[in-house]
Every structure is written in C-alpha cells, then in structure tokens.
Design an enzyme around this catalytic site. Structure first.
Site, PDB file in Angstrom:
ATOM      1  N   ARG A 170       1.506 -16.377  22.254  1.00 29.94           N
ATOM      2  CA  ARG A 170       2.566 -16.441  21.253  1.00 29.94           C
ATOM      3  C   ARG A 170       2.558 -15.254  20.304  1.00 29.94           C
ATOM      4  NH1 ARG A 170       0.517 -21.666  18.527  1.00 29.94           N
ATOM      5  NH2 ARG A 170      -1.360 -20.497  18.986  1.00 29.94           N
ATOM      6  N   GLU A 184      -6.358 -14.945   9.020  1.00 28.99           N
ATOM      7  CA  GLU A 184      -6.602 -15.497   7.688  1.00 28.99           C
ATOM      8  C   GLU A 184      -6.666 -14.308   6.739  1.00 28.99           C
ATOM      9  OE1 GLU A 184     -10.661 -17.122   6.495  1.00 28.99           O
ATOM     10  OE2 GLU A 184      -9.549 -18.927   7.093  1.00 28.99           O
ATOM     11  N   GLN A 225      -1.344 -14.539  -8.949  1.00 26.53           N
ATOM     12  CA  GLN A 225       0.050 -14.203  -8.678  1.00 26.53           C
ATOM     13  C   GLN A 225       0.129 -13.387  -7.396  1.00 26.53           C
ATOM     14  OE1 GLN A 225       2.238 -12.820 -12.166  1.00 26.53           O
ATOM     15  NE2 GLN A 225       3.070 -11.137 -10.954  1.00 26.53           N
ATOM     16  N   ASN A 248       2.778 -10.741  -5.320  1.00 23.21           N
ATOM     17  CA  ASN A 248       3.949  -9.885  -5.490  1.00 23.21           C
ATOM     18  C   ASN A 248       4.340  -9.304  -4.143  1.00 23.21           C
ATOM     19  OD1 ASN A 248       3.754 -10.179  -8.356  1.00 23.21           O
ATOM     20  ND2 ASN A 248       2.224  -8.561  -8.398  1.00 23.21           N
ATOM     21  N   ARG A 302       5.491   4.397  -4.996  1.00 25.95           N
ATOM     22  CA  ARG A 302       5.399   3.421  -6.084  1.00 25.95           C
ATOM     23  C   ARG A 302       4.037   3.632  -6.739  1.00 25.95           C
ATOM     24  NH1 ARG A 302       9.167  -1.077  -5.754  1.00 25.95           N
ATOM     25  NH2 ARG A 302      10.449  -0.866  -3.886  1.00 25.95           N
ATOM     26  N   HIS A 354      -3.222   2.508  -9.205  1.00 25.77           N
ATOM     27  CA  HIS A 354      -2.855   2.189  -7.826  1.00 25.77           C
ATOM     28  C   HIS A 354      -1.442   2.655  -7.517  1.00 25.77           C
ATOM     29  CE1 HIS A 354      -0.935  -0.603  -4.890  1.00 25.77           C
ATOM     30  NE2 HIS A 354      -1.955  -0.168  -4.183  1.00 25.77           N
ATOM     31  N   TYR A 383       1.003  -8.097  -2.363  1.00 26.53           N
ATOM     32  CA  TYR A 383      -0.312  -7.974  -2.989  1.00 26.53           C
ATOM     33  C   TYR A 383      -0.558  -9.105  -3.971  1.00 26.53           C
ATOM     34  CZ  TYR A 383       2.309  -5.435  -6.649  1.00 26.53           C
ATOM     35  OH  TYR A 383       3.212  -5.067  -7.616  1.00 26.53           O
ATOM     36  N   LYS A 410      11.211   5.165 -13.919  1.00 24.21           N
ATOM     37  CA  LYS A 410       9.994   4.913 -14.694  1.00 24.21           C
ATOM     38  C   LYS A 410       8.818   5.740 -14.171  1.00 24.21           C
ATOM     39  CE  LYS A 410       7.296   0.952 -14.657  1.00 24.21           C
ATOM     40  NZ  LYS A 410       7.100  -0.489 -14.773  1.00 24.21           N
ATOM     41  N   ASP A 411       8.657   5.802 -12.859  1.00 19.42           N
ATOM     42  CA  ASP A 411       7.545   6.567 -12.281  1.00 19.42           C
ATOM     43  C   ASP A 411       7.749   8.071 -12.437  1.00 19.42           C
ATOM     44  OD1 ASP A 411       6.355   4.198 -11.628  1.00 19.42           O
ATOM     45  OD2 ASP A 411       6.671   4.377  -9.468  1.00 19.42           O
TER      46      ASP A 411
END
Length: 183
Positions: free
Chosen positions: A23, A28, A46, A48, A59, A119, A132, A169-170
């Site tokens: 399949r 994990e 959280q 994202n 980014r 990062h 992430y 912004k970057d």
C-alpha cells in the site's frame, strides 16, 4: 528512529523508520517515549504547517526570545527543503555557525532545532509543504530574526541571493552583526 547529531551537535537529524508494504509506507514521526529514552525532554504544544508555491522561497531566519523561545521539530511532507539552524547562543563555542540538512517528503528526515538557534529554510521544489512542532507558543513581541543572506554567517542556500523569494518581513530582518543575543 535514528537520531544523528550534526556538525553543531545540539542540532539533531531524526529519521523515523519506515515500514513498507504493497500500500505504501507507515512511519512514526514523533514518540515521546523514544525522545525520553534518548534524553530529549521536549513537550510540544503546537503544530504549524506552511505551503510555499515556488521553489526558491526562503522562510527565516527566525527565533523567539526567552521566555518564549521555541525548540522546533521540522519535517517536509511534500517537496523538499534545505533546512538551516544558526547558533545564536552568545557564549557558545559555535556562536554564529550554521548547519543544514535536506529534508524531503521522500527521505522523511526531521531536523530538531533547539532553543538558542535561528531557523530558516529554502524550498528546493515547487509546492513544498513543511510541518513543524514547537515547544512554546508564538509570541509576537518575542520574535526576532537575522537576514538570510548575511555575509558574516555566509549560509550556502544553494540559490543566488537575488533569486530568493522572501516575505516583506524577512526582507527587512537585521544583519547578524546587530544581533543582541538573549540566549
């Protein structure tokens, strides 16, 4: 799950084991038990996800200042990225050095970026999606960053700086020389 320290040993490449059958495959991507066994005490709060249309989208380089600093576990679920971590811990012997890893949907590798690192990533393919986990919530007043093309850090993004697609912004992030590190 294979956990490999990179050239900056606090940044880890984590490669889940894939189980293949007719399949497709199963993996994990996160196990608190396996991380605990490896001595990694992380409590993610959280998840994202980003989608970048064109290849060459950059980014970053982003971080959050304490007490809102974030460790990140980054993976690419579609396409490919060059994922980058820059040591911004002022008393670290590797301060200002960077490390990168290619994360793709095919290789399933993940990058663990700890507190004290900026990062960022560049997309290597169109329509790249990145997920992430973070161990701290977003706090606008604590966000910071450095220019992706800073000559003092000299990251090899694999693209010409002028070809990078950046957010507004970057585009205006300060150079590394102006960083007053809080780590």
């Amino acid at each position: 799950m294979e956990i490999t320290p990179l050239e900056l040993p606090d940044v880890l490449l984590i490669t889940p084991r894939r189980f293949h059958d007719g399949r497709g495959w199963f993996e994990e991507t996160w196990s608190q038990r396996r991380m605990d066994d490896a001595g990694l005490r992380l409590e993610f709060v959280q998840d994202n996800q980003s989608l970048s249309g064109p290849a060459g989208t950059v980014r970053g380089l982003h971080f959050q200042a304490p007490p809102y600093a974030q460790a990140k576990l980054v993976r690419c679920v579609a396409g490919a990225i060059l994922d980058v971590a820059v040591d911004i811990r002022r008393n670290s012997p590797t301060y200002g050095r960077w490390v990168s890893a290619e994360l793709t949907a095919e290789n399933g590798a993940q990058l663990l970026v700890p507190h004290g690192f900026a990062h960022g990533f560049v997309t290597l393919k169109p329509d790249t999606s990145v997920c992430y986990k973070v161990d701290g919530y977003y706090d606008k007043d604590s966000e910071g960053g450095i220019r992706f093309d800073d000559p003092d850090v000299a990251i090899d993004w694999g693209i010409a700086n002028e070809d990078a697609i950046l957010s507004d912004k970057d585009r205006i992030l300060p150079p590394f020389s102006e960083l007053a590190s809080v780590f």
